[in-house]
Design an enzyme around this catalytic site. Structure first.
Site, PDB file in Angstrom:
ATOM      1  N   ARG A 160       0.637  -1.363  -0.140  1.00  9.78           N
ATOM      2  CA  ARG A 160       0.151  -0.459   0.891  1.00  9.78           C
ATOM      3  C   ARG A 160       1.119   1.080   0.195  1.00  9.78           C
ATOM      4  O   ARG A 160       1.714   2.038   1.039  1.00  9.78           O
ATOM      5  CB  ARG A 160      -0.477   0.110   1.150  1.00  9.78           C
ATOM      6  N   HIS A 212      -7.487   0.744  -6.480  1.00 13.27           N
ATOM      7  CA  HIS A 212      -7.469   0.071  -5.169  1.00 13.27           C
ATOM      8  C   HIS A 212      -7.990  -1.904  -6.046  1.00 13.27           C
ATOM      9  O   HIS A 212      -9.442  -1.537  -5.957  1.00 13.27           O
ATOM     10  CB  HIS A 212      -8.382   0.888  -4.394  1.00 13.27           C
TER      11      HIS A 212
HETATM   12  N1   CP Z   1     -11.092  -0.446   2.108  1.00 11.28           N
HETATM   13  C1   CP Z   1     -10.073  -0.718   2.077  1.00 11.28           C
HETATM   14  O1   CP Z   1      -8.917  -1.040   1.789  1.00 11.28           O
HETATM   15  O2   CP Z   1      -9.582  -0.306   3.763  1.00 11.28           O
HETATM   16  P1   CP Z   1      -8.438  -0.188   4.914  1.00 11.28           P
HETATM   17  O3   CP Z   1      -8.117   1.836   4.372  1.00 11.28           O
HETATM   18  O4   CP Z   1      -8.515  -0.243   6.212  1.00 11.28           O
HETATM   19  O5   CP Z   1      -7.725  -1.610   4.904  1.00 11.28           O
HETATM   20  N1  NVA Z   2      -9.847   6.764  -1.494  1.00 13.12           N
HETATM   21  C1  NVA Z   2      -9.655   5.960   0.418  1.00 13.12           C
HETATM   22  C2  NVA Z   2      -9.298   4.742   0.149  1.00 13.12           C
HETATM   23  C3  NVA Z   2      -9.820   3.944   1.144  1.00 13.12           C
HETATM   24  C4  NVA Z   2      -9.947   2.502   1.856  1.00 13.12           C
HETATM   25  C5  NVA Z   2      -8.476   6.553   0.345  1.00 13.12           C
HETATM   26  O1  NVA Z   2      -7.055   6.631  -0.736  1.00 13.12           O
HETATM   27  O2  NVA Z   2      -8.034   6.957   1.314  1.00 13.12           O
END
Ligand code: CP
Ligand code: NVA
Length: 301
Positions: free
Chosen positions: A101, A128
């Site tokens: 991430r 994502h």
């Molecule tokens: N939806 C999602 O990716 O959640 P987190 O940021 O908690 O991993």
């Molecule tokens: N768009 C959001 C998604 C979180 C899962 C972010 O990047 O913070």
């Protein structure tokens, strides 16, 4: 060459559909998943906070017989300027896969290009994709077919979550409408690419028109991780695009309410809508686990 999963375009239409079917099958019967990660170590690198992605990957890797190594990005030399290429070269000699991430999608691509083991995008500023897999697993659990379905994404059209829905839409035949203000439209490049691959997608600035007859109403936070400096301006521009009872009132009666989480209730979604009978939000969160296990099957078979 290892197989990576940085966006939905890294898998084929057939793989996308089998992955979704397999995720649903292993949700019903976890024994079917077997141990494809036996004797394998998977690095899970987080340069941003995470609840669902971190826990579902850690548990999922263990359930598939593997050993997850959760690494805080701030504690890696990456945070002190070691290049993505050198990091990938070194990690490839220790581990059998990397989930990361991160911020910049360009850096993620650099890391993957230098990696000798599969790299999975656990969220970048642009995409994502693991979320989109779980989203379509959730829709599939509730609808016989994707074809002809109207999915409305409301709010920040430029978000990683919206972009990944557009990319996955290529495989589904669903009509994806992005209800967003002019200031926060999807990236033109991503929108055009998805469209050129066959996605049925459009942008609509009028919320009522966008939500009319919708099968799915979906939203994401207005202020994504790393955008705290533009919080006020985003909230002001996105206010009219809240997922609320008014939007629900023009959708189909049996519409689904979806949110990738975490939610800021009172901003992008009202508490009432979040808790409504139509909400499948927590199933959607659970499905991250099943979808990612199905993804490991695809990449490691
Ligand atoms: N939806 C999602 O990716 O959640 P987190 O940021 O908690 O991993
Ligand atoms: N768009 C959001 C998604 C979180 C899962 C972010 O990047 O913070």
């Amino acid at each position: 060459m290892p197989r990576h999963f940085l966006t939905a375009s890294d898998i084929t239409r057939e793989e996308f559909h089998s992955l979704i079917d397999f995720a649903i099958a292993i949700k019903r019967n976890p024994l079917l998943a077997g141990s494809p990660l036996e004797n394998r170590n998977i690095a899970l690198i987080f340069e941003k906070p995470s609840t669902r992605t971190r826990v579902s990957f850690e548990v999922g890797v263990r359930q598939l017989g593997g050993n997850p190594l959760v690494l805080n990005g701030n504690e890696l030399q990456l945070a002190r300027g070691e290049t993505p290429e050198d990091t990938a070269q070194v990690l490839s000699r220790y581990v059998d896969g990397i989930v990361i991430r991160t911020y910049s999608h360009e850096n993620l691509k650099r890391l993957a290009a230098a990696s000798l083991v599969p790299v999975i995008n656990g969220l970048s500023d642009s995409y994502h994709p693991c979320q989109a897999l779980a989203d379509f697993v959730t829709i599939r659990e509730n609808r016989k077919t994707f074809s002809g379905l109207k999915l409305v994404f409301m709010g920040d059209g430029s978000s990683n979550v919206c972009h990944s829905l557009l990319m996955a839409a290529v495989y589904t035949g669903a009509q994806v409408t992005v209800a967003c203000p002019k200031e926060y439209m999807p990236s033109e490049e991503i929108f055009r690419f998805a469209q050129s691959q066959g996605a049925r997608i459009n942008i609509e600035h009028d919320v009522k028109r966008a939500c009319a007859g919708a099968d799915v109403l979906y939203t994401d936070v207005w202020v994504s991780m790393g955008q705290e400096n533009i919080k006020e301006q985003k909230i002001a521009a996105l206010k009219p695009y809240q997922l609320n009872e008014e939007a629900q009132s023009v959708a189909r009666k049996d519409h689904l309410v979806m949110h990738c989480l975490p939610a800021h209730k009172g901003e992008e979604i009202t508490e009432g809508t979040f808790d409504s009978m139509n909400s499948v939000i927590f199933d959607q969160a659970e499905n991250r686990l099943h979808a990612q296990k199905a993804l490991f099957h695809l990449l490691y078979r």
